[in-house]
Design an enzyme around this catalytic site. Structure first.
Site, PDB file in Angstrom:
ATOM      1  N   THR A   8     -35.238  22.291 -64.649  1.00  0.00           N
ATOM      2  CA  THR A   8     -35.031  23.006 -63.573  1.00  0.00           C
ATOM      3  C   THR A   8     -34.783  22.496 -61.909  1.00  0.00           C
ATOM      4  O   THR A   8     -34.976  20.943 -61.815  1.00  0.00           O
ATOM      5  CB  THR A   8     -36.534  23.785 -64.374  1.00  0.00           C
ATOM      6  OG1 THR A   8     -36.315  24.679 -62.902  1.00  0.00           O
ATOM      7  CG2 THR A   8     -37.932  22.658 -62.842  1.00  0.00           C
ATOM      8  N   ASN A  10     -35.797  23.666 -59.319  1.00  0.00           N
ATOM      9  CA  ASN A  10     -37.406  24.446 -58.862  1.00  0.00           C
ATOM     10  C   ASN A  10     -38.363  23.530 -58.369  1.00  0.00           C
ATOM     11  O   ASN A  10     -38.722  23.271 -59.362  1.00  0.00           O
ATOM     12  CB  ASN A  10     -37.584  25.862 -59.942  1.00  0.00           C
ATOM     13  CG  ASN A  10     -39.316  26.920 -59.243  1.00  0.00           C
ATOM     14  OD1 ASN A  10     -39.348  26.355 -58.053  1.00  0.00           O
ATOM     15  ND2 ASN A  10     -38.574  27.679 -59.524  1.00  0.00           N
ATOM     16  N   LYS A  13     -41.828  24.492 -59.645  1.00  0.00           N
ATOM     17  CA  LYS A  13     -41.991  24.447 -60.401  1.00  0.00           C
ATOM     18  C   LYS A  13     -42.425  22.948 -61.633  1.00  0.00           C
ATOM     19  O   LYS A  13     -43.405  23.072 -61.992  1.00  0.00           O
ATOM     20  CB  LYS A  13     -40.781  24.972 -61.631  1.00  0.00           C
ATOM     21  CG  LYS A  13     -41.291  24.940 -63.449  1.00  0.00           C
ATOM     22  CD  LYS A  13     -39.580  26.107 -64.081  1.00  0.00           C
ATOM     23  CE  LYS A  13     -39.552  27.708 -63.754  1.00  0.00           C
ATOM     24  NZ  LYS A  13     -38.087  27.737 -64.298  1.00  0.00           N
ATOM     25  N   ASP A  80     -37.041  29.485 -70.096  1.00  0.00           N
ATOM     26  CA  ASP A  80     -35.917  30.613 -69.006  1.00  0.00           C
ATOM     27  C   ASP A  80     -37.551  31.895 -68.732  1.00  0.00           C
ATOM     28  O   ASP A  80     -38.425  32.069 -70.150  1.00  0.00           O
ATOM     29  CB  ASP A  80     -35.172  30.889 -70.043  1.00  0.00           C
ATOM     30  CG  ASP A  80     -34.033  31.976 -69.254  1.00  0.00           C
ATOM     31  OD1 ASP A  80     -33.931  32.130 -68.522  1.00  0.00           O
ATOM     32  OD2 ASP A  80     -33.827  33.114 -69.963  1.00  0.00           O
ATOM     33  N   SER A  81     -37.054  32.110 -68.098  1.00  0.00           N
ATOM     34  CA  SER A  81     -38.061  33.134 -67.907  1.00  0.00           C
ATOM     35  C   SER A  81     -37.588  34.323 -67.243  1.00  0.00           C
ATOM     36  O   SER A  81     -36.911  34.642 -66.317  1.00  0.00           O
ATOM     37  CB  SER A  81     -38.912  32.699 -67.033  1.00  0.00           C
ATOM     38  OG  SER A  81     -38.572  32.549 -65.339  1.00  0.00           O
TER      39      SER A  81
END
Length: 140
Positions: A8, A10, A13, A80-81
């Site tokens: 990621t 992010n 995160k 994945d979300s």
């Protein structure tokens, strides 16, 4: 100590995962691997997208280790979300990040604000009968 590549970019995160794992792993993110491939998340499930990302990045790491003298001990963690809304027959599902863009033909992800506006607009068109909203996270 094992290295863990968090698949990621992010930063929030990454911070959360580092806080959970503490010092058990040396955690790095895709920000540390500028040549990591962009993986198109076009699988039909959250698990499928997470698997695609982890395999692509593991292969990339293996290729970058090929010329080194020692074999690196690294794992790849991909997820994945998205949102699955009963009132919208499970939408946006795996399309959560690009939900609003699907209407415009725009390539790539929509902004959070655009996605929220579309979701609220569609929910406003639905009759409520006790539907619920689920947040799904999957990693292989």
């Amino acid at each position: 100590m094992f290295g863990l590549l968090l698949a990621t970019r992010n930063t929030h995160k990454v911070s959360e995962i580092r806080a959970i794992l503490k010092d058990r792993f040396v955690c790095r993110s895709l920000e540390d691997f500028p040549n990591a491939p962009e993986v198109v998340e076009d699988a039909g499930t959250f698990g499928g997208n997470a698997t695609k990302k982890s395999i692509a990045l593991a292969r990339c790491l293996a290729a970058s280790d090929a010329g080194s003298t020692g074999k690196a001990e690294r794992l790849v963690l991909a997820d994945d979300s998205g949102l699955e809304v009963d009132a919208l027959q499970g939408a946006p599902g795996v399309h959560s990040a690009r939900f609003a863009a699907l209407d415009t033909g725009k390539i790539g992800n929509s902004s959070d604000a655009e996605n929220r506006l579309k979701l609220l607009r569609l929910l406003g068109m639905c009759r409520s009968s006790g539907e619920r909203l689920d947040f799904a996270v999957c990693w292989p």
